[in-house]
Design a protein around this motif. Sequence first.
Motif, PDB file in Angstrom:
ATOM      1  N   LEU A  38      49.405  52.955  30.889  1.00 17.93           N
ATOM      2  CA  LEU A  38      48.744  54.027  31.629  1.00 17.93           C
ATOM      3  C   LEU A  38      48.049  53.496  32.884  1.00 17.93           C
ATOM      4  N   LEU A  39      47.357  52.371  32.744  1.00 14.97           N
ATOM      5  CA  LEU A  39      46.645  51.820  33.894  1.00 14.97           C
ATOM      6  C   LEU A  39      47.603  51.292  34.959  1.00 14.97           C
ATOM      7  N   CYS A  40      48.764  50.773  34.530  1.00 18.41           N
ATOM      8  CA  CYS A  40      49.764  50.332  35.513  1.00 18.41           C
ATOM      9  C   CYS A  40      50.315  51.517  36.296  1.00 18.41           C
ATOM     10  N   LEU A  41      50.513  52.640  35.619  1.00 17.96           N
ATOM     11  CA  LEU A  41      50.982  53.836  36.315  1.00 17.96           C
ATOM     12  C   LEU A  41      49.914  54.357  37.280  1.00 17.96           C
ATOM     13  N   ILE A  42      48.664  54.366  36.838  1.00 17.57           N
ATOM     14  CA  ILE A  42      47.570  54.795  37.711  1.00 17.57           C
ATOM     15  C   ILE A  42      47.434  53.859  38.904  1.00 17.57           C
ATOM     16  N   ASN A  43      47.748  52.571  38.682  1.00 19.34           N
ATOM     17  CA  ASN A  43      47.620  51.580  39.755  1.00 19.34           C
ATOM     18  C   ASN A  43      48.517  51.893  40.949  1.00 19.34           C
ATOM     19  N   LEU A  44      49.609  52.611  40.734  1.00 22.27           N
ATOM     20  CA  LEU A  44      50.498  52.962  41.845  1.00 22.27           C
ATOM     21  C   LEU A  44      49.757  53.746  42.920  1.00 22.27           C
ATOM     22  N   LYS A  45      48.702  54.465  42.514  1.00 22.44           N
ATOM     23  CA  LYS A  45      47.914  55.242  43.475  1.00 22.44           C
ATOM     24  C   LYS A  45      46.571  54.591  43.800  1.00 22.44           C
ATOM     25  N   THR A  46      45.968  53.961  42.790  1.00 23.24           N
ATOM     26  CA  THR A  46      44.598  53.472  42.976  1.00 23.24           C
ATOM     27  C   THR A  46      44.513  52.012  43.409  1.00 23.24           C
ATOM     28  N   HIS A  47      45.542  51.200  43.060  1.00 25.47           N
ATOM     29  CA  HIS A  47      45.535  49.754  43.328  1.00 25.47           C
ATOM     30  C   HIS A  47      44.357  49.061  42.643  1.00 25.47           C
ATOM     31  N   TRP A  48      43.992  49.549  41.467  1.00 23.83           N
ATOM     32  CA  TRP A  48      42.918  48.906  40.712  1.00 23.83           C
ATOM     33  C   TRP A  48      43.339  47.535  40.196  1.00 23.83           C
ATOM     34  N   ILE A  49      44.645  47.349  39.942  1.00 23.24           N
ATOM     35  CA  ILE A  49      45.135  46.080  39.413  1.00 23.24           C
ATOM     36  C   ILE A  49      45.602  45.179  40.557  1.00 23.24           C
ATOM     37  N   PHE A  50      46.431  45.691  41.427  1.00 21.42           N
ATOM     38  CA  PHE A  50      46.926  44.925  42.570  1.00 21.42           C
ATOM     39  C   PHE A  50      47.527  45.916  43.559  1.00 21.42           C
ATOM     40  N   GLY A  51      47.908  45.401  44.709  1.00 19.08           N
ATOM     41  CA  GLY A  51      48.575  46.223  45.711  1.00 19.08           C
ATOM     42  C   GLY A  51      49.167  45.350  46.804  1.00 19.08           C
ATOM     43  N   PHE A  52      49.910  45.985  47.693  1.00 14.63           N
ATOM     44  CA  PHE A  52      50.506  45.279  48.829  1.00 14.63           C
ATOM     45  C   PHE A  52      50.009  45.921  50.119  1.00 14.63           C
ATOM     46  N   ARG A  53      49.618  45.062  51.050  1.00 10.00           N
ATOM     47  CA  ARG A  53      49.281  45.556  52.373  1.00 10.00           C
ATOM     48  C   ARG A  53      50.559  45.857  53.145  1.00 10.00           C
ATOM     49  N   GLU A  54      50.427  46.523  54.248  1.00  7.95           N
ATOM     50  CA  GLU A  54      51.600  46.899  55.030  1.00  7.95           C
ATOM     51  C   GLU A  54      52.349  45.690  55.579  1.00  7.95           C
ATOM     52  N   ASP A  55      51.664  44.563  55.731  1.00  5.27           N
ATOM     53  CA  ASP A  55      52.348  43.359  56.216  1.00  5.27           C
ATOM     54  C   ASP A  55      53.053  42.605  55.093  1.00  5.27           C
ATOM     55  N   GLY A  56      52.988  43.164  53.858  1.00  2.31           N
ATOM     56  CA  GLY A  56      53.697  42.562  52.732  1.00  2.31           C
ATOM     57  C   GLY A  56      52.894  41.588  51.905  1.00  2.31           C
ATOM     58  N   THR A  57      51.643  41.318  52.273  1.00  2.00           N
ATOM     59  CA  THR A  57      50.818  40.383  51.511  1.00  2.00           C
ATOM     60  C   THR A  57      50.227  41.080  50.280  1.00  2.00           C
ATOM     61  N   LEU A  58      50.118  40.328  49.209  1.00  2.00           N
ATOM     62  CA  LEU A  58      49.639  40.843  47.931  1.00  2.00           C
ATOM     63  C   LEU A  58      48.125  40.662  47.832  1.00  2.00           C
TER      64      LEU A  58
END
Length: 214
Positions: free
Chosen positions: A113-133
């Motif tokens: 559930l938290l991984c699915l929520i992360n797609l919108k919230t980036h609570w776990i991780f995310g990518f910037r527009e330049d591709g950096t994690l």
Amino acid sequence: MPQQIVQLVYPALVLFFVLFALIVSDRAFPLRVRRMFYLMLLTSLILVLMDGSSGWLAGQGFLSGRAGVGTLVVTMKYMLRPLILMFWIQVILRNCEKRLFLVVCLPGVLNLLLCLINLKTHWIFGFREDGTLFWGPLIPLPFLVLAFYFVLMAVLVIWEARKNDRTEIFLVFVILCTMVFASFMEFLRDYRVMLDHILGVGVCLYYFYLAIQA
């Protein structure tokens, strides 16, 4: 399909489809056990396909500037790996009460559930527009859930060895050791493909053993 993807994915696909055919034609196991193997095969297949395709796409520069695609790929990895172990543990506990299955499922479902929520919230991780994690405040969660299932499998191996087929437990223990080693190699050396492939091969070996003993 590019040659690199075929070379990486084709052997695993053959193994998975052979095992799928065996599960469909074999009625030696209860329906609940066969469902767990279906789910393990499906999740392993998705991981292997993603490893092959995402690696090639990253090499072609496709993922650069596509933060949403990169987030989806990593989310699937964090989400599916614990699920495979969750299904596997339920097979090991196939003779136990169903209430114990629900307890085993709680960490995996929470992580899902938290991984699915992360797609919108980036609570776990995310990518910037330049591709950096970048990491979010909940980044330890997927690793803790995976570690929890590793430890739980190890405990079950020791517990079940006292009353059940020790050969089965020894096989699970050896596979578990290879998975833990692959996890350390991914963490320390960035070997991102090892764990996903070992999960798939381990599922196949475990089913083959149970089918022979049935």
